[in-house]
Design an enzyme around this catalytic site. Sequence first.
Site, mmCIF file in Angstrom:
data_model
loop_
_atom_site.group_PDB
_atom_site.id
_atom_site.type_symbol
_atom_site.label_atom_id
_atom_site.label_comp_id
_atom_site.label_asym_id
_atom_site.label_seq_id
_atom_site.Cartn_x
_atom_site.Cartn_y
_atom_site.Cartn_z
ATOM 1 N N LYS A 199 0.852 -1.186 0.000
ATOM 2 C CA LYS A 199 0.000 0.000 0.000
ATOM 3 C C LYS A 199 0.892 1.241 0.000
ATOM 4 C CE LYS A 199 -3.841 2.328 2.216
ATOM 5 N NZ LYS A 199 -3.289 3.639 1.817
ATOM 6 N N ASP A 232 1.325 5.511 -0.099
ATOM 7 C CA ASP A 232 0.655 6.699 0.429
ATOM 8 C C ASP A 232 0.851 7.833 -0.564
ATOM 9 O OD1 ASP A 232 -0.715 8.356 2.084
ATOM 10 O OD2 ASP A 232 0.838 8.511 3.624
ATOM 11 N N GLU A 246 3.393 1.490 4.791
ATOM 12 C CA GLU A 246 2.079 1.791 5.349
ATOM 13 C C GLU A 246 1.227 0.544 5.565
ATOM 14 O OE1 GLU A 246 -1.737 4.770 4.559
ATOM 15 O OE2 GLU A 246 -0.212 4.508 3.025
#
Length: 318
Positions: free
Chosen positions: A30, A32, A177
């Site tokens: 993931k 950001d 993340e």
Amino acid sequence: MDLPRIAPMLATPGRLPPAPVDERWAYEVKYDGQRAVVCLPGDGTVRLRSRSGADISAAYPDLAPLGAALGNTAAVLDGEIVAFDDSGRSDFERLQSRMGLAGTPAKAARMARTVPAHLVLFDVLFLGADPLMPLPYTERRAALESLGLTGTHWSTPAFIAGHGERALEATRAAGLEGLIAKRLDSGYEPGVRSRAWIKIRHVRTADVVVGGWLPGHGRLSDLPGALLLGERQDGELRHIGNVGTGWSDRERHALAGLLHAAASADCPFTPPPAVPGARWVLPRLVGEVAYATRTRAGLLRQPSWHRLRPDLTPDDLG
């Protein structure tokens, strides 16, 4: 060729899929950043659209060469625009200096030289005249990887099938993340927040000192709408952000009683934060908050109230 405007598919916050079905899921890192649907008409141009559908192409001139990467093959891709820090992690605070510059191309060009953007690609929705959205994830990913889209400013990171626990631990150890889990047999659902995609964030917590509060609105005007949080640094209380979510009505009322009892005319923070309408309190209440990351200035991003810590005093926090 004319390409359709497609709203991106969204992930649902959640936990790792259960172990018995782990092998039915793919796991991606993931990032950001800023979500982008990438339209490549096959004429050498590229159009980037944000999650809201706004054209953000002019904000990222360093991504313009992607328009020629597929020659005259048209495509619609899905990805995330990021800015990397010195350790190679996506840094949303750095990217913020690039966002919102679509209307100022000269400034966007200057910022591109100091904060380069990178486009992480993870799906293909159209290829040529063929819509790929009804196809399962595995087939779309195979089509995406066959395009060979790897360059200085864009890449197609790998995914793994199964091994979700190991993948999550690896991202935690790397300071990333979290993960996006995607069901291997899932189609692409434009504009839908789907359970076929699950985002799993690493939760960080911090013990904080409450130094003030902001009243709620309307009937909640005598109750906290947000708490002003601080940490002890070099003997002083430094403001590290505000939290306005995570509590129940019962907890909000309990906090209101404690805040009114601790009311003070003096701001306990050094330096005083610029928060209009703040009401100060004696810095004696300690709470625990969950948060996503910290900014370089030390502010908490996306904090959520977890609980009051009556077992701790500010002196316990150093």
